[in-house]
Design an enzyme around this catalytic site. Structure first.
Site, PDB file in Angstrom:
ATOM      1  N   ASP A 215      55.181  15.159 -84.719  1.00 33.27           N
ATOM      2  CA  ASP A 215      55.607  13.770 -84.901  1.00 33.27           C
ATOM      3  C   ASP A 215      56.544  13.306 -83.791  1.00 33.27           C
ATOM      4  O   ASP A 215      56.585  12.116 -83.473  1.00 33.27           O
ATOM      5  CB  ASP A 215      56.316  13.608 -86.250  1.00 33.27           C
TER       6      ASP A 215
ATOM      7  N   LYS B  17      49.310   7.532 -97.089  1.00 31.73           N
ATOM      8  CA  LYS B  17      49.028   7.754 -95.669  1.00 31.73           C
ATOM      9  C   LYS B  17      47.695   7.138 -95.282  1.00 31.73           C
ATOM     10  O   LYS B  17      47.571   6.529 -94.213  1.00 31.73           O
ATOM     11  CB  LYS B  17      49.024   9.253 -95.375  1.00 31.73           C
TER      12      LYS B  17
ATOM     13  N   PHE C 224      43.795  14.077 -92.068  1.00 37.20           N
ATOM     14  CA  PHE C 224      44.306  15.161 -92.892  1.00 37.20           C
ATOM     15  C   PHE C 224      45.761  14.870 -93.237  1.00 37.20           C
ATOM     16  O   PHE C 224      46.487  14.274 -92.434  1.00 37.20           O
ATOM     17  CB  PHE C 224      44.208  16.502 -92.160  1.00 37.20           C
TER      18      PHE C 224
ATOM     19  N   LYS D 127      64.857  26.326 -67.391  1.00 37.44           N
ATOM     20  CA  LYS D 127      65.245  26.912 -68.664  1.00 37.44           C
ATOM     21  C   LYS D 127      66.697  26.535 -68.986  1.00 37.44           C
ATOM     22  O   LYS D 127      67.596  26.686 -68.165  1.00 37.44           O
ATOM     23  CB  LYS D 127      65.095  28.428 -68.614  1.00 37.44           C
TER      24      LYS D 127
ATOM     25  N   ASN E 193      54.364  23.783 -84.796  1.00 35.37           N
ATOM     26  CA  ASN E 193      54.253  23.974 -86.236  1.00 35.37           C
ATOM     27  C   ASN E 193      53.371  25.190 -86.501  1.00 35.37           C
ATOM     28  O   ASN E 193      52.889  25.830 -85.565  1.00 35.37           O
ATOM     29  CB  ASN E 193      53.700  22.709 -86.919  1.00 35.37           C
TER      30      ASN E 193
ATOM     31  N   PRO F 121      52.760   9.387 -80.195  1.00 35.94           N
ATOM     32  CA  PRO F 121      51.739   8.428 -80.612  1.00 35.94           C
ATOM     33  C   PRO F 121      51.080   8.878 -81.909  1.00 35.94           C
ATOM     34  O   PRO F 121      50.869  10.077 -82.135  1.00 35.94           O
ATOM     35  CB  PRO F 121      50.745   8.437 -79.442  1.00 35.94           C
ATOM     36  N   ASP F 122      50.759   7.924 -82.758  1.00 36.88           N
ATOM     37  CA  ASP F 122      50.069   8.203 -84.015  1.00 36.88           C
ATOM     38  C   ASP F 122      48.569   8.130 -83.729  1.00 36.88           C
ATOM     39  O   ASP F 122      47.960   7.054 -83.754  1.00 36.88           O
ATOM     40  CB  ASP F 122      50.472   7.166 -85.071  1.00 36.88           C
ATOM     41  N   ILE F 123      47.963   9.276 -83.432  1.00 36.75           N
ATOM     42  CA  ILE F 123      46.579   9.300 -82.955  1.00 36.75           C
ATOM     43  C   ILE F 123      45.617   8.849 -84.045  1.00 36.75           C
ATOM     44  O   ILE F 123      44.669   8.107 -83.781  1.00 36.75           O
ATOM     45  CB  ILE F 123      46.213  10.714 -82.448  1.00 36.75           C
TER      46      ILE F 123
END
Length: 398
Positions: free
Chosen positions: A277, A338, A324, A287, A209, A305-307
């Site tokens: 995500d 959230k 955040f 490659k 990102n 995993p959702d840390i």
């Protein structure tokens, strides 16, 4: 630190080569340094080196008739504002824990009425030995302050905890010990995650990102400046990690979760990283090539995993967990949901829509969402956001 006097006891370890730099930093900050060199320490650095850099004579024996005519070890131990032991070897720590006084260094440590800060340094197996852990617990129970050790490659060829903290980190720990009123987070441990994560598709491609890591780095620096010991877990960021924090570099979301788990326990966690995500389950070891037929490869995705949620619900949960929420629409509503879903204490929400210049930029505009509601902060530099957040964290855990 202007006018403060540091009694610096140099133990016998390879990391003694960092001590000249520590002396330079201390003197540059305005402190006076009185070096004490152990017999073992003299195997790794010289009295001449320390004396020239400190601008004072080096003390290396208990049996100096001139000094001891005036009970020199008592004078040295009492006129300092702080006693620092670096490197603090396993042997020195053991002698401190047992209250032995067989040489000048150990006698000074037993005779002082000032605070003592140690920077441990030793082989990873020595650091993890039950005897060392017992001695460390005893010393902490006696009020001895510690900085480090860090993890990394060692002179012996092994890897793990046991490296002496860097001189910059020791300097910050000395500031904490000398000015606790000005550093409300002294003695507190905060984990900060930062930057993006990269999820491999093949050895040359990855999912990522646009996060630069600038806000996370600024937060780590602001917490450091208030005296916190910061474990900075960062993905492949575009900005450099701040000095004076423990940097744990990772690439993927799963690696970040593992690093946070190792860093726990902590007094607070600020989860500023933009964690991917999803990850590619069928990532290729080679490659991926075009097939010549115009068919794109099929990527099988799995949720990472959702840390933030994991830290918020972990058995060893920090007292304060800050998340955040980078949103592009209905920012406050999405961030409020959230916060409830993740179980964290605070959420900092920001609008990262195209055109805002927030993600990857130098400024931020956040809304702090807590139990008390939503509090809009004006647009400001990311450093200013970090300072404001650090001050609020200090109100809670300081």
């Amino acid at each position: 630190m202007q006018g403060k006097r540091i009694l610096l006891i140099v133990g016998g370890g390879i990391s003694a080569y960092k001590i000249p730099q520590l002396i330079r930093l201390l003197r540059g900050a305005g402190a006076a340094v009185t070096p004490v060199l152990t017999a073992a320490g003299a195997q790794f650095t010289t009295p001449m080196t320390l004396s020239v850099l400190a601008g004072e004579p080096v003390h290396d024996t208990l049996w100096n008739s001139g000094d001891e005519a005036e009970i020199g070890h008592i004078q040295l131990s009492r006129r300092a504002d702080l006693v620092v032991v670096a490197p603090a070897t396993a042997d020195l720590m053991a002698r401190m824990a047992q209250g032995l006084a067989g040489d000048l260094a150990s006698t000074l440590l037993l005779a002082t009425d000032k605070r003592v800060l140690i920077a441990p340094a030793m082989n990873v197996r020595m650091w993890n030995h039950p005897a060392t852990l017992r001695n460390l617990a005893t010393l902490k129970g006696d009020g001895i302050l510690t900085v480090g050790p860090d993890s990394g490659d060692m002179a012996c060829g092994e890897y793990g905890p046991g490296r002496m903290a860097e001189p910059e980190a020791i300097l910050e720990a000395i500031r904490d010990a000398l000015t606790p009123a000005l550093r409300p987070l002294a003695g507190r441990h905060v984990i900060v995650t930062s930057g993006p994560t990269h999820e491999p598709i093949d050895p040359v491609r990855y999912i990522a990102n646009r996060s630069s890591g600038a806000q996370g780095a600024a937060i780590a620096a602001a917490l450091r400046d208030l005296g916190a010991r910061v474990s900075f877990v960062t993905g492949p960021a575009a900005v450099a990690a701040p000095a004076g924090v423990e940097v744990i570099a990772v690439e993927t979301a799963r690696q970040m979760q593992e690093a946070v788990a190792v860093a726990l326990p902590a007094d607070a966690a600020v989860m500023a990283a933009a964690v991917a995500d999803w990850r590619v389950v069928n990532a290729s070891a080679q490659k991926v090539k075009k097939d010549g037929q115009g068919q794109a490869p099929v990527l099988e995705m799995a949720e990472n995993p959702d840390i933030l949620a994991w830290v918020s619900r972990d058995e060893g949960r920090p007292r304060l967990v800050v998340g955040f929420a980078a949103e592009t629409e209905n920012v406050v509503a999405h961030a409020t949901a959230k916060r409830a879903r993740k179980g964290c204490d605070w959420i900092l929400a920001n609008d990262v829509s195209p055109g805002t210049g927030i993600m990857g930029g130098t400024e931020n505009a956040v809304t702090l969402i807590t139990d008390e509601g939503a509090e809009d902060w004006p647009r400001m530099s990311k450093d200013a956001v970090a300072a404001r957040l650090a001050a609020r964290i200090a109100e809670v855990i300081g």
